[in-house]
Design an enzyme around this catalytic site. Structure first.
Site, mmCIF file in Angstrom:
data_model
loop_
_atom_site.group_PDB
_atom_site.id
_atom_site.type_symbol
_atom_site.label_atom_id
_atom_site.label_comp_id
_atom_site.label_asym_id
_atom_site.label_seq_id
_atom_site.Cartn_x
_atom_site.Cartn_y
_atom_site.Cartn_z
ATOM 1 N N GLU A 195 0.766 -1.519 0.153
ATOM 2 C CA GLU A 195 0.050 -0.137 -0.013
ATOM 3 C C GLU A 195 0.982 1.409 -0.087
ATOM 4 O OE1 GLU A 195 -2.800 -0.287 3.182
ATOM 5 O OE2 GLU A 195 -3.449 -2.392 2.627
ATOM 6 N N GLU A 208 -5.844 -8.232 0.238
ATOM 7 C CA GLU A 208 -5.951 -7.732 1.447
ATOM 8 C C GLU A 208 -7.364 -6.998 1.355
ATOM 9 O OE1 GLU A 208 -3.405 -5.958 4.143
ATOM 10 O OE2 GLU A 208 -4.860 -4.403 4.723
#
Length: 512
Positions: free
Chosen positions: A357, A449
């Site tokens: 991320e 995720e």
């Protein structure tokens, strides 16, 4: 895990706002009407016909159709400028809502013409109240940003744009038919970036590549491993275990270990593999002790967040201007290599998802921009594969934006982390197609995720067959985010592979 705000996107507020427009969903199909005889003729039963003609359905547009921003409903602080554009996406709840029409069921591109006020921005796109993706605006000049392949039934729909990062000017929305999906996006190679990869990693990658586009592997992030609390909850409700188990090497970060963090993940990883499951690993990398703020709201155990570190200039480290900083980062990588070597010695191949991320900036490895990040990725890749001889890793890049992509030479899979809100089961096709377009030929895209489970039926319909899907821990396994009915639907679906359906991956045939 995503930053706290991105995980929820104020779902309750969103639903309250969208109820204002709840009448604008897809038009349901109507039952066939009885034939109406020509005017003036009696019906078959001898009755006079109803003199009132049936109302004609509203005419639907011939696409593409441009909807000016001034035609959208405005909520909160969104305001109309003198030029007819919309601004004011500045506070939570600010949004605009277009009412659009499509002539037939199918896939449509949503093309937003907008500009950014102050750099890269992301804002949430909702169709009939459900998040279908993010509008990325990254230019100070008006430009088109496309959210591709959104499925809509024939009739009217609402298309909402909700403030997330905000600070854009919106000029128009255009709805256009999507091009035919290129099925070659599922034609991925099983060859790994590490030419010295071991047979275990090759067998696992061969299985994943052989089944990509055909099935979705059920996964779950579970700190306790295959038999941890999250997996146990799934098993108690479905009778099934996930095929893929996600674990975090966070506790092995030196700045945590020296403070007594006893979190383990190597032993649960070995246990999961020995019981037939696939292992994927992330690393919430706690910054070296020198850089930890360790005060107020940002104590040492939150040291992977940008706000929890001080004086860590990754650009300076990777450019050679901070030799001590480089030594500290290499020392941390070497510490993690020790744990990964334990897995290799135990014969466990692992899907390795470090530096995740990054483009969000909330983790320190993403705070200095893409150039420094890519240099750190390449340093880690070289250090683990060459200096430490770790040949059991399949490298999953999860930078979340094309500008942060380090290149196919060091990447095996593309991971996307998505948190669309509570009880959302859409395929997230736009993000899937974005991931598939990072490289040519394409690499496998996985939902590495999430705060949701995608409905397999929608994934197949939309052409967004994620390689696997891994919801996060804690509340994201609860009814608040995934209802039991959806959990059962997913885990017993013909398009989903669970633990009991995996083959013996230690004997799976290797292919190039």
């Amino acid at each position: 895990m995503n930053c706290p705000g991105s995980a929820r996107l104020a779902p309750l507020l969103v639903m309250l706002l969208l109820c204002l427009f709840s009448g604008c969903g897809a038009t349901p199909s109507e039952p066939e009407a009885s034939p109406v005889p020509p005017s003036g003729e009696p019906s078959a039963q001898g009755e006079s016909p109803d003199p009132s003609p049936l109302p004609s359905p509203p005419a639907l547009p011939v696409l593409p159709v441009l909807y000016p921003a001034e035609d959208a409903e405005r909520v909160g602080g969104v305001r109309l400028t003198g030029s007819g554009a919309l601004e004011g996406f500045e506070n939570d709840g600010d949004m605009c809502v277009f009412t659009v029409g499509v002539p037939q069921p199918g896939f449509y591109d949503l093309i937003f013409r907008s500009l950014s006020i102050g750099g890269y921005k992301e804002n949430v796109v909702l169709v009939n109240g459900e998040q279908v993706g993010l509008l990325v605006t990254d230019s100070p000049e008006l430009d088109d940003s496309v959210l591709p392949r959104v499925y809509m039934e024939a009739g009217e729909h609402t298309v909402g744009l909700l403030k997330y990062w905000g600070w854009i000017r919106l000029e128009s929305l255009t709805v256009s038919p999507s091009p035919v999906l290129d099925a070659s996006i599922y034609d991925v190679s099983a060859r790994l970036s590490n030419t010295n990869a071991g047979d275990g990693a090759k067998r696992l990658m061969s299985y994943l590549a052989d089944h990509y586009g055909k099935v979705i592997l059920a996964g779950q992030q579970s700190d306790g491993g295959l038999f941890g609390s999250e997996s146990a909850a799934i098993h108690s409700q479905t009778g099934k275990y996930p095929a893929v188990i996600g674990l975090d090497l966070m506790g092995y970060s030196p700045s945590r270990a020296e403070r007594g963090d006893t979190r383990i993940s190597v032993e649960p990883a070995i246990e999961a593999w020995e019981n037939g499951a696939i292992v994927t690993l992330c690393w919430h990398w706690n910054a070296p002790t020198k850089y930890l703020v360790d005060e107020g709201d940002w104590l040492w155990w939150r040291g992977f967040y940008t706000q929890a570190v001080r004086g860590l200039d990754l650009a300076a480290i990777m450019d050679g201007r901070d030799a001590e900083g480089l030594e500290l980062l290499i020392s941390d990588i070497d510490a993690i290599a020790v744990q990964l070597k334990r897995l290799q010695d135990a014969g466990v191949p692992a899907l390795w998802r470090p530096l995740h991320e990054a483009s969000g900036g909330w983790f320190w490895w993403g705070a200095s921009g893409p150039d420094a990040y890519i240099k750190l990725w390449n340093l880690m890749y070289e250090r683990l594969t060459e200096a430490h001889g770790l040949n059991n890793l399949i490298w999953v890049w999860n930078g979340q934006h094309a500008d942060w992509y380090p290149g196919g030479e060091t990447v095996d899979l593309i991971g996307e982390d998505i948190y669309p809100g509570e009880r959302v089961y859409t395929s997230q096709a736009a993000k899937f197609l974005e991931a598939a377009a990072y490289t040519s030929p394409p690499k496998m895209a996985v939902l590495s995720e999430s705060g949701f489970l995608p409905d397999p039926d929608l994934c197949m319909r939309d052409g967004a067959m994620w390689g696997f899907a891994i919801p996060w821990t804690g509340e994201f396994v609860s009814e608040r985010y995934i209802e039991k009915e959806m959990l059962l639907h997913f885990y017993h679906h013909d398009l989903v592979v669970t633990l009991d359906e995996l083959p013996d991956l230690t004997a799976y045939p290797i292919r190039d």
